[in-house]
Design a protein around this motif. Structure first.
Motif, mmCIF file in Angstrom:
data_model
loop_
_atom_site.group_PDB
_atom_site.id
_atom_site.type_symbol
_atom_site.label_atom_id
_atom_site.label_comp_id
_atom_site.label_asym_id
_atom_site.label_seq_id
_atom_site.Cartn_x
_atom_site.Cartn_y
_atom_site.Cartn_z
ATOM 1 N N ASP A 227 -24.740 -6.313 49.603
ATOM 2 C CA ASP A 227 -23.540 -6.512 50.421
ATOM 3 C C ASP A 227 -22.301 -6.761 49.568
ATOM 4 O O ASP A 227 -21.189 -6.907 50.086
ATOM 5 N N THR A 237 -27.119 -3.690 55.750
ATOM 6 C CA THR A 237 -27.382 -4.996 55.155
ATOM 7 C C THR A 237 -26.958 -6.080 56.138
ATOM 8 O O THR A 237 -26.084 -5.828 56.985
ATOM 9 N N GLU A 270 -31.287 -7.793 49.852
ATOM 10 C CA GLU A 270 -30.604 -7.664 51.143
ATOM 11 C C GLU A 270 -30.449 -6.236 51.661
ATOM 12 O O GLU A 270 -29.601 -5.977 52.496
#
Ligand SMILES: N[C@@]1(C(=O)O)CN(C[C@@H]2CCCCN2)C[C@@H]1CCC[B-](O)(O)O
Ligand SMILES: [Mn+2]
Ligand SMILES: [Mn+2]
Ligand SMILES: [Mn+2]
Length: 301
Positions: A227, A237, A270
């Motif tokens: 991110d 994400t 993520e």
């Protein structure tokens, strides 16, 4: 040199479903073969099966959500990463949410106590049990690693192995008030997107390295939250924030870190393949793979 892929299908540090599927998508996109292509000996023992603690057995501790599950998984990850590092391998941890970095960095610092950390992220992930608003532990790993904030028994195994002058951030643009206070209070160096705009990524990476690794003698643990990239680059994400790193800026960081010759551990965190349409999910998985390749020696010429 061997890269040991540690697949961590874990989502307990945050609330969205799907980030636990990140590792399998990254591996099925061919990451192990791509790294072998770069000349790495690749060790992949399959994704780690973390036995789930049912939610009813893991009620919040204060504001902290899924504390027992996060603690148990991170402790297991610390052991696995530490073992690989001690064997002279380079652990590549595939997330899974960023709470896992409590485990990966604990593992790395067991073998390399003087290692420095480059944390690439839109967020500082440095909330304490007191400052967190969300109670999502993926927003807290750095505070546990520094040993700051109120003690939480469940996490007493996390030793304060990280020093404030040994971590530097690149890409910050969504930092809570409590985190801003902590960064200032502990004098932690952070290059936000403002500095990236002002100096350019080349100078930012040079300044970041000069801060944590002046003689380029210390081992580096690179913890990359996808991110950090702009949502147009990595859409799938959990906590996207506009105004992020371009595709090239993200890859430049990885290339420059590899060029130091100091990289000893890498996290790609993520990636949540289930948050967007399949094209965007595929794009995000592909970016995760290419970031890993760049951090592990892939060049453009
Ligand atoms: N600081 C946060 C926390 O939950 O603690 C709050 N933030 C989301 C919040 C939404 C509303 C506007 C302010 N930001 C996400 C961040 C954690 C990210 C964890 B990472 O691993 O994805 O970086
Ligand atoms: Mn993060
Ligand atoms: Mn983040
Ligand atoms: Mn995130």
């Amino acid at each position: 040199k061997t890269v040991a892929i540690v697949g961590c299908p874990f989502r307990g540090g945050q609330a969205k479903l799907g980030v636990d599927k990140g590792p399998i998508h990254l591996v099925e996109a061919g990451l192990p073969e791509q790294l072998a292509e770069l000349g790495w000996k690749v060790q992949f023992d399959g994704h780690h099966q973390f036995e789930e603690i049912p939610t009813e057995d893991d009620p919040p501790i204060g504001k902290l959500k899924n504390p027992r599950s996060v603690s148990r998984v991170c402790q297991a990850v610390a052991k696995v990463v530490g073992e690989h590092a001690k064997k002279g391998q380079l652990p590549l941890t595939l997330g899974g949410d960023h709470s896992l970095a409590m485990g990966t960095i604990s593992g790395t610092l067991e073998k390399y106590p003087d290692a420095c950390v480059i944390w690439v992220d839109a967020h500082a992930d440095i909330n304490t049990a007191e400052t967190t608003d969300s109670g999502n532990i993926h927003g807290m790993p750095v505070s546990f690693l520094l040993g700051i904030g109120p003690k939480v028994d469940e996490f007493s195994w996390v030793k304060p192995v990280l020093k404030p002058h040994r971590i530097v951030y690149i890409g910050l643009r969504d930092v809570d008030q409590g985190e801003r206070r902590i960064l200032r209070e502990y004098g932690i160096k952070a290059f936000s997107m403002h500095e990236v705009d002002k100096y350019g990524i080349g100078r930012v990476v040079e300044m970041a390295l000069d801060h944590v690794n002046p003689g380029r003698k210390l081992p580096i643990h690179l913890s990359f939250d996808v991110d950090a990239l702009d949502p147009t680059v990595a859409p799938s994400t959990g906590t996207p924030v506009r105004g992020g790193l371009t595709f090239r800026e993200g890859h430049y960081i990885c290339e420059a870190v590899y060029e130091t010759g100091c990289l000893v551990a890498l996290d790609i965190m993520e990636v949540n393949p289930s948050l967007a349409d399949s094209e965007s999910a595929k794009q995000t998985v592909a970016v995760g793979c290419s970031l890993a390749r760049s951090a592990l020696g892939e060049t453009l010429l």
